[in-house]
Design a protein around this motif. Structure first.
Motif, PDB file in Angstrom:
ATOM      1  N   MET A  65       0.857  -1.206   0.000  1.00  0.00           N
ATOM      2  CA  MET A  65       0.000   0.000   0.000  1.00  0.00           C
ATOM      3  C   MET A  65       0.880   1.238   0.000  1.00  0.00           C
ATOM      4  O   MET A  65       1.724   1.411   0.862  1.00  0.00           O
ATOM      5  CB  MET A  65      -0.868  -0.071   1.272  1.00  0.00           C
ATOM      6  N   LEU A  78      -0.129   7.781   1.517  1.00  0.00           N
ATOM      7  CA  LEU A  78      -1.023   8.757   0.911  1.00  0.00           C
ATOM      8  C   LEU A  78      -0.266  10.039   0.560  1.00  0.00           C
ATOM      9  O   LEU A  78      -0.424  10.602  -0.491  1.00  0.00           O
ATOM     10  CB  LEU A  78      -2.183   9.082   1.845  1.00  0.00           C
ATOM     11  N   PHE A 130      -3.387   4.599  13.525  1.00  0.00           N
ATOM     12  CA  PHE A 130      -4.670   4.396  14.188  1.00  0.00           C
ATOM     13  C   PHE A 130      -4.752   2.999  14.733  1.00  0.00           C
ATOM     14  O   PHE A 130      -4.209   2.088  14.119  1.00  0.00           O
ATOM     15  CB  PHE A 130      -5.842   4.690  13.240  1.00  0.00           C
ATOM     16  N   LYS A 166     -17.751  15.205   5.319  1.00  0.00           N
ATOM     17  CA  LYS A 166     -19.120  14.771   5.013  1.00  0.00           C
ATOM     18  C   LYS A 166     -19.328  13.362   5.534  1.00  0.00           C
ATOM     19  O   LYS A 166     -18.426  12.528   5.438  1.00  0.00           O
ATOM     20  CB  LYS A 166     -19.336  14.704   3.497  1.00  0.00           C
ATOM     21  N   GLY A 167     -20.531  13.086   6.037  1.00  0.00           N
ATOM     22  CA  GLY A 167     -20.813  11.735   6.503  1.00  0.00           C
ATOM     23  C   GLY A 167     -22.304  11.499   6.611  1.00  0.00           C
ATOM     24  O   GLY A 167     -23.093  12.440   6.574  1.00  0.00           O
ATOM     25  N   HIS A 168     -22.668  10.209   6.771  1.00  0.00           N
ATOM     26  CA  HIS A 168     -24.087   9.880   6.915  1.00  0.00           C
ATOM     27  C   HIS A 168     -24.511   9.925   8.370  1.00  0.00           C
ATOM     28  O   HIS A 168     -25.680  10.123   8.676  1.00  0.00           O
ATOM     29  CB  HIS A 168     -24.343   8.458   6.383  1.00  0.00           C
ATOM     30  N   ASP A 169     -23.537   9.723   9.280  1.00  0.00           N
ATOM     31  CA  ASP A 169     -23.869   9.589  10.705  1.00  0.00           C
ATOM     32  C   ASP A 169     -23.391  10.810  11.468  1.00  0.00           C
ATOM     33  O   ASP A 169     -22.205  11.126  11.474  1.00  0.00           O
ATOM     34  CB  ASP A 169     -23.168   8.325  11.244  1.00  0.00           C
ATOM     35  N   THR A 191     -26.785  13.560   4.013  1.00  0.00           N
ATOM     36  CA  THR A 191     -25.361  13.885   4.138  1.00  0.00           C
ATOM     37  C   THR A 191     -25.228  15.012   5.144  1.00  0.00           C
ATOM     38  O   THR A 191     -25.710  16.118   4.928  1.00  0.00           O
ATOM     39  CB  THR A 191     -24.783  14.339   2.785  1.00  0.00           C
ATOM     40  N   TYR A 244     -22.738  17.630   7.302  1.00  0.00           N
ATOM     41  CA  TYR A 244     -21.477  18.315   7.031  1.00  0.00           C
ATOM     42  C   TYR A 244     -20.856  18.842   8.307  1.00  0.00           C
ATOM     43  O   TYR A 244     -21.555  19.157   9.291  1.00  0.00           O
ATOM     44  CB  TYR A 244     -21.716  19.499   6.086  1.00  0.00           C
ATOM     45  N   GLU A 282     -14.390   5.215   8.381  1.00  0.00           N
ATOM     46  CA  GLU A 282     -14.956   4.686   7.135  1.00  0.00           C
ATOM     47  C   GLU A 282     -16.321   5.323   6.918  1.00  0.00           C
ATOM     48  O   GLU A 282     -17.054   5.574   7.853  1.00  0.00           O
ATOM     49  CB  GLU A 282     -15.077   3.168   7.218  1.00  0.00           C
ATOM     50  N   GLY A 283     -16.648   5.621   5.679  1.00  0.00           N
ATOM     51  CA  GLY A 283     -17.929   6.235   5.374  1.00  0.00           C
ATOM     52  C   GLY A 283     -17.928   7.738   5.538  1.00  0.00           C
ATOM     53  O   GLY A 283     -18.973   8.377   5.500  1.00  0.00           O
ATOM     54  N   VAL A 284     -16.747   8.333   5.745  1.00  0.00           N
ATOM     55  CA  VAL A 284     -16.638   9.781   5.926  1.00  0.00           C
ATOM     56  C   VAL A 284     -15.699  10.302   4.845  1.00  0.00           C
ATOM     57  O   VAL A 284     -14.639   9.739   4.615  1.00  0.00           O
ATOM     58  CB  VAL A 284     -16.089  10.107   7.333  1.00  0.00           C
ATOM     59  N   ALA A 285     -16.103  11.389   4.178  1.00  0.00           N
ATOM     60  CA  ALA A 285     -15.276  11.974   3.125  1.00  0.00           C
ATOM     61  C   ALA A 285     -14.832  13.358   3.552  1.00  0.00           C
ATOM     62  O   ALA A 285     -15.484  14.015   4.361  1.00  0.00           O
ATOM     63  CB  ALA A 285     -16.072  12.056   1.821  1.00  0.00           C
ATOM     64  N   GLU A 334     -13.093  17.204   2.110  1.00  0.00           N
ATOM     65  CA  GLU A 334     -12.625  18.092   1.034  1.00  0.00           C
ATOM     66  C   GLU A 334     -11.780  19.173   1.667  1.00  0.00           C
ATOM     67  O   GLU A 334     -12.189  19.786   2.650  1.00  0.00           O
ATOM     68  CB  GLU A 334     -13.821  18.730   0.324  1.00  0.00           C
ATOM     69  N   LEU A 379     -19.928   0.425   4.893  1.00  0.00           N
ATOM     70  CA  LEU A 379     -19.565   1.811   5.147  1.00  0.00           C
ATOM     71  C   LEU A 379     -18.598   2.286   4.076  1.00  0.00           C
ATOM     72  O   LEU A 379     -17.450   1.841   4.019  1.00  0.00           O
ATOM     73  CB  LEU A 379     -18.928   1.924   6.533  1.00  0.00           C
ATOM     74  N   HIS A 380     -19.073   3.171   3.209  1.00  0.00           N
ATOM     75  CA  HIS A 380     -18.212   3.756   2.189  1.00  0.00           C
ATOM     76  C   HIS A 380     -18.752   5.128   1.832  1.00  0.00           C
ATOM     77  O   HIS A 380     -19.843   5.523   2.263  1.00  0.00           O
ATOM     78  CB  HIS A 380     -18.166   2.856   0.946  1.00  0.00           C
ATOM     79  N   THR A 381     -17.972   5.874   1.051  1.00  0.00           N
ATOM     80  CA  THR A 381     -18.368   7.261   0.768  1.00  0.00           C
ATOM     81  C   THR A 381     -19.144   7.398  -0.529  1.00  0.00           C
ATOM     82  O   THR A 381     -19.419   8.510  -0.963  1.00  0.00           O
ATOM     83  CB  THR A 381     -17.111   8.140   0.672  1.00  0.00           C
ATOM     84  N   LEU A 441     -22.535   9.522  -0.463  1.00  0.00           N
ATOM     85  CA  LEU A 441     -22.554  10.894   0.045  1.00  0.00           C
ATOM     86  C   LEU A 441     -22.802  11.849  -1.104  1.00  0.00           C
ATOM     87  O   LEU A 441     -22.515  11.541  -2.258  1.00  0.00           O
ATOM     88  CB  LEU A 441     -21.216  11.224   0.699  1.00  0.00           C
ATOM     89  N   ARG A 477     -14.637   0.528   4.432  1.00  0.00           N
ATOM     90  CA  ARG A 477     -13.617   0.953   3.476  1.00  0.00           C
ATOM     91  C   ARG A 477     -12.909   2.184   4.016  1.00  0.00           C
ATOM     92  O   ARG A 477     -13.525   3.237   4.180  1.00  0.00           O
ATOM     93  CB  ARG A 477     -14.251   1.273   2.128  1.00  0.00           C
TER      94      ARG A 477
END
Lengths: 213, 163
Positions: free
Chosen positions: A1, A4, A32, A91-94, A149, A151, A177-180, A182, B67-69, B72, B108
C-alpha cells in the motif's frame, strides 16, 4: 500500500517538537487507533531533554559524533508556502461519527499549536428517490428512499505548508470509514513585481504645454 | 380454518343469512412492504438483532452494514461499491458455509477494505486460519487493494427474537 502523502518538513523553527514527535508516532507503525496515553508520555520525555541525553548515552554505544538523521525528514532551504486558511469540509451519513471526529480534529490542531478559526456545521442535504415498489406494473404503489449527508466545516488559520502537510496526513489517516473530506487551501503570495507600484507613478512625467491664447 | 367450513355447511342450506367471515384483511397484500423484513410466523424462527429490525430503523436502532463514501452528496462510485459488496457477501457465504452467525460488516478506509464477520464455532481453528488467509489473499489479488478479514467467533448465532 503506497503512503497517501510524502512527509516533508522544511523549516525547523517552532515546529521542531511537533514534527519530531509526530514523525516518531508515524514511524512506529500504523497511526490508528491513536492512544493518547502513549503520545503524552512521549511528549513528556522531551521536556527534561538535557538530563535524558546524558543518561541515555552513558551506558549505550551510540556514536555521539554522528547525529542521527531520520530518513523521513528532509530539510530544504526553499521558502515555505504560507496558507492563510485551511478549510476542511467533512461529510458523513452519521452525525455522531462527525461529532466524534470534530473533537478529534480540534484536539489534534490544539496539540500541534494550530489556531482554529471556526468550527461550524452547514445544514444537512437530503437526496430523495421515489421508485416503483413492484417489478412489473402497479404504478400507484411507490417506495421512497432518502440519503442524508451531514457536514462539518473546520477552518484553521495561518499555517505553513509543512504544518499543513503534517496535520492533514494525521487527520486523514484517521478518517473513519464512510466519511469523506474536502480540503481547500488559501495561499498567501507576494504582490507581483509589475503591479507593486501604481502605473501612473512609473510613466515618465508629461510636461504640461501652456496654451497661449 | 373454521370460516370456510361454516361457509360450506351453510351453502348446502337455502340462503337465509350470509355466512359470517372472521378473516379480516385491513390492507391488500400488494400494499404491504416486504423489503428486508422477516415476516412473523409460528415463533420457532430464531432471528438476530440485525434481521429483526426493518430498514426504517436504520440510523435509529441499526447501523449500516457497508460503510463507504459512495452514497454521500457529491461523491461517485456507489454502484461499484454495491457490486463489490454483493460479490463479497456471496464469497464469504461460500467460504464459510453454515458458520456465519450474522451479516458481515464491510468497512472501506482509503484503499483498505476491512471485512468484519462473526462466526459460529463450527470449524477447528486451524481450518479457520487457513480460510481467512485464503480469503484475504484471493480478494486482495482480485480487487487490487489490501483486504483484511477480522473474525470473531461466538458459541452460536445470538438470537434476539423468535418470529
Amino acid at each position: 500500500m503506497r503512503p497517501l502523502f510524502s512527509f516533508r518538513s522544511a523549516r525547523w523553527g517552532g515546529e521542531k517538537m511537533a514534527a519530531r514527535w509526530l514523525c516518531r508516532r508515524l514511524c512506529q507503525g500504523s497511526a490508528f487507533p491513536v492512544s493518547y496515553a502513549s503520545r503524552i508520555t512521549q511528549k513528556q520525555c522531551f521536556l527534561p531533554h538535557s538530563d535524558l541525553m546524558g543518561a541515555r548515552l552513558a551506558g549505550s554505544h551510540v556514536d555521539t559524533q554522528e547525529p542521527k538523521t531520520n530518513p523521513l525528514i528532509s530539510i530544504s532551504d526553499e521558502p515555505e508556502t504560507l496558507y492563510k486558511r485551511l478549510s476542511l469540509l467533512v461529510k458523513g451519513h452519521d452525525k455522531a461519527v462527525l461529532d466524534s471526529y470534530e473533537y478529534f480534529a480540534v484536539l489534534a490542531a490544539k496539540e500541534l499549536g494550530i489556531s482554529v478559526e471556526k468550527v461550524h456545521k452547514p445544514p444537512k442535504k437530503i437526496e430523495r428517490l421515489t421508485l416503483l415498489k413492484s417489478v412489473h406494473i402497479y404504478k400507484k404503489h411507490r417506495v421512497q428512499y432518502e440519503m442524508r449527508t451531514h457536514y462539518l466545516c473546520l477552518e484553521l488559520k495561518y499555517l505553513t505548508s509543512s504544518t499543513a502537510a503534517v496535520y492533514l496526513e494525521y487527520v486523514q489517516r484517521n478518517l473513519p470509514e464512510g466519511v469523506a473530506m474536502e480540503v481547500k487551501k488559501t495561499k498567501i503570495e507576494k504582490i507581483p513585481e509589475h503591479i507593486r507600484e501604481p502605473v501612473w507613478d512609473t510613466l515618465p512625467q508629461v510636461e504640461e504645454t501652456e496654451v497661449k491664447l | 380454518m373454521a370460516a370456510p367450513m361454516a361457509g360450506w355447511a351453510l351453502r348446502a342450506m337455502p340462503r337465509i343469512c350470509p355466512a359470517p367471515s372472521r378473516a379480516l384483511h385491513a390492507t391488500p397484500a400488494c400494499l404491504k412492504a416486504r423489503a428486508a423484513r422477516v415476516r412473523v410466523g409460528k415463533g420457532d424462527k430464531a432471528v438476530t438483532y440485525e434481521r429483526a429490525h426493518a430498514p426504517h430503523h436504520i440510523a435509529h436502532r441499526k447501523g449500516w452494514l457497508s460503510l463507504h463514501t459512495g452514497n454521500l452528496a457529491g461523491e461517485a462510485g456507489a454502484a461499484e461499491r454495491a457490486v463489490e459488496d454483493a460479490f463479497l457477501r456471496r464469497f464469504l457465504a461460500g467460504t464459510f458455509p453454515g458458520v456465519l452467525a450474522d451479516a458481515a460488516v464491510l468497512k472501506r478506509r482509503a484503499n483498505l477494505l476491512v471485512v468484519c464477520a462473526v462466526l459460529a464455532r463450527g470449524l477447528p481453528p486451524a481450518k479457520l486460519c487457513f480460510l481467512t488467509g485464503y480469503a484475504e489473499t484471493l480478494l486482495t489479488h482480485f480487487y487490487k487493494c489490501p483486504v483484511r478479514l477480522e473474525l470473531q467467533t461466538v458459541p452460536a448465532a445470538v438470537p434476539y427474537k423468535y418470529l
